[in-house]
Design a protein around this motif. Structure first.
Motif, short mmCIF file in Angstrom:
data_model
loop_
_atom_site.label_atom_id
_atom_site.label_comp_id
_atom_site.label_asym_id
_atom_site.label_seq_id
_atom_site.Cartn_x
_atom_site.Cartn_y
_atom_site.Cartn_z
N PHE A 124 3.22 28.87 -0.74
CA PHE A 124 4.03 28.96 0.46
C PHE A 124 5.49 29.22 0.09
O PHE A 124 5.95 28.86 -0.98
CB PHE A 124 3.99 27.64 1.25
N GLY A 160 -4.25 18.37 0.65
CA GLY A 160 -3.13 18.85 1.43
C GLY A 160 -1.80 18.42 0.87
O GLY A 160 -0.78 18.52 1.54
N LEU A 190 1.54 18.82 -0.78
CA LEU A 190 2.44 19.93 -1.01
C LEU A 190 3.42 19.59 -2.11
O LEU A 190 4.13 18.59 -2.02
CB LEU A 190 3.23 20.22 0.26
N THR A 191 3.46 20.43 -3.14
CA THR A 191 4.41 20.27 -4.24
C THR A 191 5.44 21.37 -4.15
O THR A 191 5.09 22.55 -4.07
CB THR A 191 3.68 20.32 -5.59
N PHE A 192 6.72 21.00 -4.19
CA PHE A 192 7.81 21.96 -4.01
C PHE A 192 8.53 22.23 -5.33
O PHE A 192 8.60 21.38 -6.21
CB PHE A 192 8.83 21.41 -3.01
N TYR A 194 9.08 28.16 2.07
CA TYR A 194 9.74 27.48 3.17
C TYR A 194 11.23 27.86 3.14
O TYR A 194 11.81 28.07 2.07
CB TYR A 194 9.61 25.97 3.03
N SER A 205 -0.12 24.06 -2.41
CA SER A 205 -1.02 23.04 -1.90
C SER A 205 -2.27 23.03 -2.75
O SER A 205 -2.90 24.07 -2.95
CB SER A 205 -1.37 23.35 -0.44
N PHE A 228 -2.43 33.13 1.99
CA PHE A 228 -3.86 33.36 2.16
C PHE A 228 -4.17 34.05 3.48
O PHE A 228 -4.93 33.57 4.29
CB PHE A 228 -4.64 32.05 2.07
N LYS A 249 2.86 32.23 3.91
CA LYS A 249 1.81 31.57 3.15
C LYS A 249 0.90 32.62 2.54
O LYS A 249 0.82 33.75 3.03
CB LYS A 249 1.02 30.58 4.01
N TYR A 279 12.47 27.35 -0.54
CA TYR A 279 11.58 26.58 -1.40
C TYR A 279 10.24 27.31 -1.55
O TYR A 279 9.65 27.76 -0.57
CB TYR A 279 11.26 25.21 -0.78
N PHE A 336 -3.10 27.24 -2.66
CA PHE A 336 -2.37 28.02 -1.67
C PHE A 336 -0.89 28.00 -2.05
O PHE A 336 -0.39 26.98 -2.49
CB PHE A 336 -2.53 27.41 -0.27
#
Lengths: 112, 115
Positions: free
Chosen positions: B34, B101, B103-105, B36, B93, B51, B49, B89, B32
């Motif tokens: 995202f 779950g 989350l890598t930024f 931010y 996921s 999906f 997001k 950002y 997924f």
């Protein structure tokens, strides 16, 4: 409304001292996370948890420990603080898929 | 491991011009994606997001399209507003195996919009 509360919001610590950052969530989320934010590095994951009693190492865990005593609470512990750990720390909670993640307002930590 | 790349550290725009912030990613599985947004002295908040049931995700005039062939999820807006000035950002996921779950930024892109 989703809520993640961090304490303290600001902290000055001495080198070699112990620091505990606390986080509480009322979202009933299984997952909780600790990130640090530094200019040029973005948000980097320190530790995370899938639920009470579990802690997992993130991408930069060295020098940090974590504790998840309950669904609601997740602490980050610096046993021997160093100036390189001066940063802004964010706690977050999220659902199992990481698709709904909410952040706290952050803790500014200065180690002198 | 998973990684997210945002090539621009700072984007400066004149109000009314289009916005495009770049995001590419690497992941073992089909993650997924995202966006931010973080305003000054505030917490990061979810903007978009990836999906939303085949619909292009949109929020506050921003939209992003997931292109799996190029591993990209660029953020776009047709007309920048002063209030869009913030740190953005891109994140992913991991959906592989047991869904962690995690989350890598990316490193983030500062968007500055001036009159």
């Amino acid at each position: 409304e989703a809520a993640v509360t961090q304490s303290p919001r600001n902290k000055v610590a001495v080198t070699g001292g112990k620091v505990t950052l606390s986080c509480n969530q009322t979202n009933n989320h299984n997952n909780m996370y600790w990130y640090r934010q530094d200019t040029g590095h973005g948000l980097r994951l320190i530790h995370y948890s899938y639920g009470a009693g579990s802690t997992e190492k993130g991408d930069i865990p060295d020098g940090y420990k974590a504790s998840r005593p309950s669904q609601e609470n997740f602490s980050l512990i610096l046993e021997l603080a160093t100036p390189s750990q001066t940063s802004v720390y964010f706690c977050a909670s999220g659902d199992a898929g990481g698709t709904e993640v909410f952040f706290g307002k952050g803790t500014r930590l200065t180690v002198v | 491991g998973d990684s997210v790349t945002q090539t621009e550290g700072l984007v400066t725009l004149t109000e009314g011009l289009p916005v495009m912030l770049n995001c590419t990613y690497q992941s073992t599985y089909s993650p997924f994606l995202f966006w931010y947004v973080q305003h000054l002295n505030e917490a990061p908040k979810l903007l978009l997001k990836s999906f939303t049931d085949n619909k292009r995700p949109e929020h506050q005039g921003f939209h992003a399209t997931l292109h799996k062939s190029s591993s990209s999820f660029h953020l776009q807006k047709s007309s920048a507003q002063l209030s869009d000035s913030a740190l953005y950002y891109c994140a992913l996921s991991d959906r592989g195996g047991a869904n962690t779950g995690k989350l890598t930024f990316g490193h983030g892109t500062i968007l500055r919009v001036h009159p």
